[in-house]
Design an enzyme around this catalytic site. Sequence first.
Site, PDB file in Angstrom:
ATOM      1  N   THR A 187       0.863  -1.193   0.000  1.00 39.91           N
ATOM      2  CA  THR A 187       0.000   0.000   0.000  1.00 39.91           C
ATOM      3  C   THR A 187       0.890   1.232   0.000  1.00 39.91           C
ATOM      4  OG1 THR A 187      -0.070   0.016   2.388  1.00 39.91           O
ATOM      5  CG2 THR A 187      -1.853  -1.111   1.278  1.00 39.91           C
ATOM      6  N   GLU A 331      -6.166  -3.513   0.084  1.00 39.77           N
ATOM      7  CA  GLU A 331      -6.531  -4.607   0.988  1.00 39.77           C
ATOM      8  C   GLU A 331      -7.805  -5.333   0.555  1.00 39.77           C
ATOM      9  OE1 GLU A 331      -5.547  -1.626   1.756  1.00 39.77           O
ATOM     10  OE2 GLU A 331      -4.396  -1.525   3.614  1.00 39.77           O
ATOM     11  N   LYS A 444     -12.877  18.054  12.503  1.00 40.50           N
ATOM     12  CA  LYS A 444     -13.624  17.985  13.763  1.00 40.50           C
ATOM     13  C   LYS A 444     -13.752  19.398  14.315  1.00 40.50           C
ATOM     14  CE  LYS A 444     -11.716  13.450  14.166  1.00 40.50           C
ATOM     15  NZ  LYS A 444     -10.373  13.309  13.580  1.00 40.50           N
ATOM     16  N   TRP A 449     -18.609  16.842  13.044  1.00 41.30           N
ATOM     17  CA  TRP A 449     -17.751  16.496  11.917  1.00 41.30           C
ATOM     18  C   TRP A 449     -18.158  17.273  10.671  1.00 41.30           C
ATOM     19  CZ3 TRP A 449     -17.131  10.407  11.847  1.00 41.30           C
ATOM     20  CH2 TRP A 449     -16.345  10.028  12.943  1.00 41.30           C
TER      21      TRP A 449
HETATM   22  P1  AMP Z   1      -5.418   2.307  -2.173  1.00 39.88           P
HETATM   23  O1  AMP Z   1      -5.173   1.148  -1.297  1.00 39.88           O
HETATM   24  O2  AMP Z   1      -4.186   3.093  -2.499  1.00 39.88           O
HETATM   25  O3  AMP Z   1      -6.177   1.932  -3.402  1.00 39.88           O
HETATM   26  O4  AMP Z   1      -6.345   3.343  -1.369  1.00 39.88           O
HETATM   27  C1  AMP Z   1      -7.598   2.965  -0.849  1.00 39.88           C
HETATM   28  C2  AMP Z   1      -8.344   4.171  -0.367  1.00 39.88           C
HETATM   29  O5  AMP Z   1      -8.738   5.008  -1.456  1.00 39.88           O
HETATM   30  C3  AMP Z   1      -9.658   3.845   0.299  1.00 39.88           C
HETATM   31  O6  AMP Z   1      -9.491   3.423   1.628  1.00 39.88           O
HETATM   32  C4  AMP Z   1     -10.406   5.164   0.186  1.00 39.88           C
HETATM   33  O7  AMP Z   1     -10.000   6.069   1.181  1.00 39.88           O
HETATM   34  C5  AMP Z   1      -9.945   5.685  -1.149  1.00 39.88           C
HETATM   35  N1  AMP Z   1     -10.974   5.400  -2.167  1.00 39.88           N
HETATM   36  C6  AMP Z   1     -10.992   4.409  -3.073  1.00 39.88           C
HETATM   37  N2  AMP Z   1     -12.085   4.492  -3.853  1.00 39.88           N
HETATM   38  C7  AMP Z   1     -12.797   5.559  -3.437  1.00 39.88           C
HETATM   39  C8  AMP Z   1     -14.030   6.171  -3.828  1.00 39.88           C
HETATM   40  N3  AMP Z   1     -14.758   5.727  -4.837  1.00 39.88           N
HETATM   41  N4  AMP Z   1     -14.443   7.255  -3.122  1.00 39.88           N
HETATM   42  C9  AMP Z   1     -13.728   7.749  -2.099  1.00 39.88           C
HETATM   43  N5  AMP Z   1     -12.556   7.225  -1.696  1.00 39.88           N
HETATM   44  C10 AMP Z   1     -12.086   6.151  -2.343  1.00 39.88           C
END
Ligand code: AMP
Length: 551
Positions: A187, A331, A444, A449
């Site tokens: 990640t 994940e 916050k 929020w």
């Molecule tokens: P990654 O592991 O780099 O793909 O990042 C995952 C994170 O991207 C998620 O936990 C979200 O915070 C964000 N994310 C992915 N898809 C969306 C979406 N459609 N809308 C808002 N946030 C998203």
Amino acid sequence: MLSTMQDVPLLISRILNHGSALHGTSQVITWTGEGEPERRSFAEIGTRAAQLAHALREDLGVESDDRVATLMWNNADHVEAYFAIPSMGAVLHTLNLRLPVEQLAWIVNHAADRVVIVNGSLLPLLAPLLPHLKPVEHIVVSGPGDRSLLDGASAQVHEYEELLAGKPTAYDWPELDERSAAAMCYTSGTTGDPKGVVFSHRSIYLHSMQVNMAQSMGLTDEDTTLIVVPQFHVNAWGLPHATFMTGVNMLMPDRFLQPGPLAEMIDKVRPTHAAAVPTIWQGLLAELTARPRDVSALTQVTIGGSACPPALMGAFDKLGMRVYHAWGMTETSPLGTIARPPAHVVGTEQEFAYRLTQGRFPAGVEARLTGPGGERLPWDGESAGELEVRGPWIAGAYYGGEGAEPLRPADKFSEDGWLKTGDVGTISPDGFLTLTDRAKDVIKSGGEWISSVELENALMAHPDVTEAAVVAVPDEKWGERPLATVVLKEGATADFAALRSFLADEGKIAKWQLPERWTIIEAVPKTSVGKFDKKVLRRQYAEGELDVSQI
Ligand code: AMP
């Protein structure tokens, strides 16, 4: 009582065998920047994947479980690596070529990659890193690029095509345990060290079937999908595996990811589907507005990775491209939800609102919301809490390193084994997720929020605004207040007071949530996978680098 069914392991080699035999004429089309794109059939990918596996085993001595890394763009050679490496029992480790070099080196060492397959065009990135990559014994170079950059490397250097030449075109793929490691991906690691997610054959197989469902991406062999989302970013959202199940043609942009070439390949190759993060689509929209092309074939677009701004969805609708919003994370393999509105709202006023949510959970993903005190929250579309998920393609731990136990940090996994996503949102009674923020980005203010995402979406709907990011900044009275950072369109004239009253118009944003701190920036800083990098903005604010107006 046991079932009477066969217990055939769900393996990547089965997906490969199926695609290369039953969809042998489907193609991986790689954009080359000039002239015709390179076309390779699924049948050829199948034989070349077998040759690559022979080369890795016989010439390079790759054994089961050895990590073979790729530092590559989206292209046909990378698809071969996708199938050959896990099918032979080794582990494919896709490296994110946009990471800071120190992180990249850390990741290669942590994963103990023995081999790196690299595109020639990326040698300027790899070569200076080599002295720091202790476990790497072999480098395999594919495609054009300056080989002399590797002079003096202690690892052995090989040519991809030379390795494959003359090797048998079939491989007796081993019958592996479906739960064994097939691929790994770290990640992006916004805090602490990057964390390795290790996908199994089984998780990838089941996830591919989900991607293919009609209520998901639902593509068939009549389709061509433009895969802009990098193969190093969660297996390109599972598309290379899913397409081999169904014979969908893949259009791969290689290193030509700028709006101009993307518009050109859509015009020339005529994909019917495409997948990318919102920033790519913002760029493409500006390009198509400035220089219209024939994009009429492209009717379906999957957008995910960060929230899809409503204005962007509306603009693509007007171009005849229907946007499907999806949510996921490394994940979660990554498909967690996808926003296909339920049948009873199609054609009604509610349809657009449903499409703007992150989407509905599929049968393979169970979800629950946890409140600040650890309490379970109802699916009422109003109660906002941290999203937790579990399922057969959801991570249950992170890779601990060679010989070490898997890691299950308490902020990432609940005691009963669910993944804590770090995303905050609501779930409607019919199972549609609406994210209001990242747990760490929510503002916050005086015990309440404020959703940074809601403010950003409202700002990006203003005709003078290209992009906007909102971050929490310390405030003496309220604890935290929003700071709006705005990228204006060229020649735009809107001032902060006008933007503020635009937000307040028609009660779009509650008065107490309106930002009083504003700044214009040239571009929103982005992470290595193209998401807003809010920690950079927070740091710039803290160090006084932003010219902030108070209104
Ligand atoms: P990654 O592991 O780099 O793909 O990042 C995952 C994170 O991207 C998620 O936990 C979200 O915070 C964000 N994310 C992915 N898809 C969306 C979406 N459609 N809308 C808002 N946030 C998203």
